[in-house]
Design a protein around this motif. Structure first.
Motif, PDB file in Angstrom:
ATOM      1  N   ARG A 187       0.839  -1.199   0.000  1.00 49.41           N
ATOM      2  CA  ARG A 187       0.000   0.000   0.000  1.00 49.41           C
ATOM      3  C   ARG A 187       0.876   1.252   0.000  1.00 49.41           C
ATOM      4  O   ARG A 187       1.755   1.429   0.814  1.00 49.41           O
ATOM      5  N   GLY A 188       0.612   2.117  -0.950  1.00 49.56           N
ATOM      6  CA  GLY A 188       1.367   3.357  -1.039  1.00 49.56           C
ATOM      7  C   GLY A 188       2.589   3.276  -1.920  1.00 49.56           C
ATOM      8  O   GLY A 188       3.178   4.298  -2.260  1.00 49.56           O
TER       9      GLY A 188
ATOM     10  N   SER B  32      -4.021  10.103  -1.244  1.00 52.60           N
ATOM     11  CA  SER B  32      -3.018   9.259  -1.893  1.00 52.60           C
ATOM     12  C   SER B  32      -1.636   9.911  -1.848  1.00 52.60           C
ATOM     13  O   SER B  32      -0.628   9.220  -1.725  1.00 52.60           O
TER      14      SER B  32
ATOM     15  N   VAL C 284      -0.352   9.184   1.685  1.00 55.12           N
ATOM     16  CA  VAL C 284       0.113   7.803   1.795  1.00 55.12           C
ATOM     17  C   VAL C 284       1.460   7.636   1.098  1.00 55.12           C
ATOM     18  O   VAL C 284       2.388   7.012   1.632  1.00 55.12           O
TER      19      VAL C 284
ATOM     20  N   GLN D  15       4.921   6.844   3.149  1.00 60.99           N
ATOM     21  CA  GLN D  15       5.634   5.599   2.879  1.00 60.99           C
ATOM     22  C   GLN D  15       7.085   5.876   2.497  1.00 60.99           C
ATOM     23  O   GLN D  15       8.005   5.212   2.973  1.00 60.99           O
TER      24      GLN D  15
END
Length: 278
Positions: A58-59, A220, A223, A227
């Protein structure tokens, strides 16, 4: 924030390449990527759930799964951070897509359709020798004669693409230049040369996002940045720990050579007590 979306985010990447209403963008990109090999006229997006998601992705990893009018399948991914088994991961996903083509019963004769993996990498793979584009095919090891055209891997290492706007020689390179630099541009180049870039500019303009789309895009971005910040911290911590261990090793070696502890302290910056404890 710049004028255009960041294509390295989940929302940004899928807004460009993952919308049925704008599938002509992905078709144009793939045709330029495979210029001289094939001409795709239409694609259909397949259920994303066919590709398993891992929480750790994810990310950092976003994928699009589609099929052409002739049944060939394309997995298009954007990967933002290096993985230890990136090559194995690519093999796994393409082989998994290939195995789903199997049919029960004796009448099926293994008439497989080709599966392509297109991997945008926002980093350099280890042992890649700095090549921007790496094409992997099935061929004889010695003669290089093609063995099968059913599996194809294309890795695009964006940091290795160094060309400026005026140096781009074809539409594929123009695509890469725009994607790599999009977030910092105030205008998209090449619009006069090809209408697809004019359409792309309209789609990626942040001002064109609805309120709901903007909220999803902002999330987004968060994120994506969180990350990358986490991975950057881990990398810096690893370097710092490696430096400390290296200093201790040097001190141990000097101590074994019976060099005075005062000299070791001056050379390594360690205290006398730290040296005594080695």
């Amino acid at each position: 924030m710049g004028r255009f979306i960041n294509p390295f985010t989940d929302v940004g990447f899928k807004r460009i390449f993952g919308q049925s209403v704008h599938k002509d963008l992905l078709i144009d990109f793939l045709n330029n990527l495979l210029e001289g090999e094939k001409q795709i006229k239409d694609i259909s997006f397949l259920d994303k759930e066919l590709l398993p998601e891992f929480q750790g992705d994810r990310g950092t990893i976003y994928d699009i799964y589609c099929t052409t009018e002739s049944g060939e399948e394309f997995i298009v991914e954007m990967q933002n951070c290096e993985q230890a088994y990136i090559r194995e991961r690519a093999i796994y996903y393409l082989c998994r897509a290939m195995s789903r083509q199997g049919e029960r019963g004796a009448n099926w004769k293994f008439n497989l359709k080709a599966v392509y993996g297109i991997f945008f990498l926002n980093f350099e793979m280890k042992d890649s020798e700095g090549n921007f584009r790496t094409d992997v095919v099935l061929s004889d090891r010695d003669t290089h004669v093609p063995f099968s055209d059913k599996l194809r891997f294309v890795f695009l290492q964006l940091p290795c693409f160094k060309k400026e706007e005026s140096e781009c020689e074809n539409d594929f390179e123009r695509w890469i230049y725009v994607l790599k630099n999009m977030e910092t541009l105030q205008r998209l180049p090449f619009k006069a040369r090809k209408s697809v870039f004019e359409k792309l500019e309209q789609i990626v303009d942040i001002a064109s996002l609805s309120k709901e789309e903007r909220m999803k895009y902002d999330e987004s971005i968060k994120v994506y940045r969180d990350q990358l910040a986490t991975l950057d911290f881990a990398e810096q911590k690893g370097r710092a720990e490696g430096f400390v261990e290296g200093t201790l090793d040097v001190a141990r070696r000097m101590k074994a050579m019976l060099i005075p502890v005062e000299t070791i302290s001056l050379a390594t910056g360690l205290s006398l007590d730290e040296i005594a404890g080695l």
